[in-house]
Design a protein around this motif. Sequence first.
Motif, PDB file in Angstrom:
ATOM      1  N   GLU A  19       0.833  -1.212   0.000  1.00 24.12           N
ATOM      2  CA  GLU A  19       0.000   0.000   0.000  1.00 24.12           C
ATOM      3  C   GLU A  19       0.858   1.248   0.000  1.00 24.12           C
ATOM      4  OE1 GLU A  19      -3.400   0.659   2.422  1.00 24.12           O
ATOM      5  OE2 GLU A  19      -3.806  -1.487   2.642  1.00 24.12           O
ATOM      6  N   HIS A  36       0.941   4.601  -2.677  1.00 21.09           N
ATOM      7  CA  HIS A  36       0.754   6.003  -2.284  1.00 21.09           C
ATOM      8  C   HIS A  36       2.007   6.835  -2.534  1.00 21.09           C
ATOM      9  CE1 HIS A  36      -3.157   5.180  -0.645  1.00 21.09           C
ATOM     10  NE2 HIS A  36      -2.691   4.301   0.222  1.00 21.09           N
ATOM     11  N   TYR A  76      -8.013   3.657  -4.238  1.00 20.38           N
ATOM     12  CA  TYR A  76      -7.681   4.755  -3.324  1.00 20.38           C
ATOM     13  C   TYR A  76      -7.765   6.070  -4.094  1.00 20.38           C
ATOM     14  CZ  TYR A  76      -5.512   0.802  -0.920  1.00 20.38           C
ATOM     15  OH  TYR A  76      -5.275  -0.417  -0.338  1.00 20.38           O
TER      16      TYR A  76
END
Length: 219
Positions: free
Chosen positions: A174, A178, A217
């Motif tokens: 993750e 990002h 996301y």
Amino acid sequence: MNLQFSKHHRMRTHTKETQNSLTPDLAAEILKEGNDRFVNNLKADRNLLQQVNETMNGQHPFATILSCMDSRTSAELIFDQGLGDIFSIRIAGNILNEDILGSMEYATKVVGTKVILVLGHTKCGAIVGACNHVQLGNLTSLLEKIQPAIDAEKETTAEHRTGTNPDFVNRVTENNVHLTIAQIKRDSPVIAQLVADEQIKIIGGIYNVETGKVTFYEE
């Protein structure tokens, strides 16, 4: 959803007109709906040979996807897209470098795609290798690009910070998505301006290799 981009319409080859009339939000929604079809085994009706003919003089894709080279993560398949729909950039660990940034700038500023998706996936061998500090020829420098995502993971104690800890690997995966999105905006003034002008958006996602589902996301 705008009738012009109903399910029936989206199965046709994109033209300059349909590409131009898409908003970044709608482009992202098309990817989400495509993954829903994939998960539910509802493959869209499209004629790929016809799309070969329709794209032989040009292409007008609506999305740019940076994903891993993993054989299970073909973007066209997991988002149920056809020929001429997406620019697919694939590299181990979905890492970023100068050439990939240049490719993204071409895809967005020159060709006109409306969304960039940075897509990681579960059980990623590159992430596991980076967590285990693997060194192997040219792979070494590639895996080093994942190190910032490892450093950003603060929850796991030293003895459990290896590729054998699935929770640690998942959090690093993750983080890698990002941080890559942040790096795109930081290192490409061209793309950063497109984002600021709301001409494109950048989103992230994680593909689950066990279910086929993408968790998105919004950045």
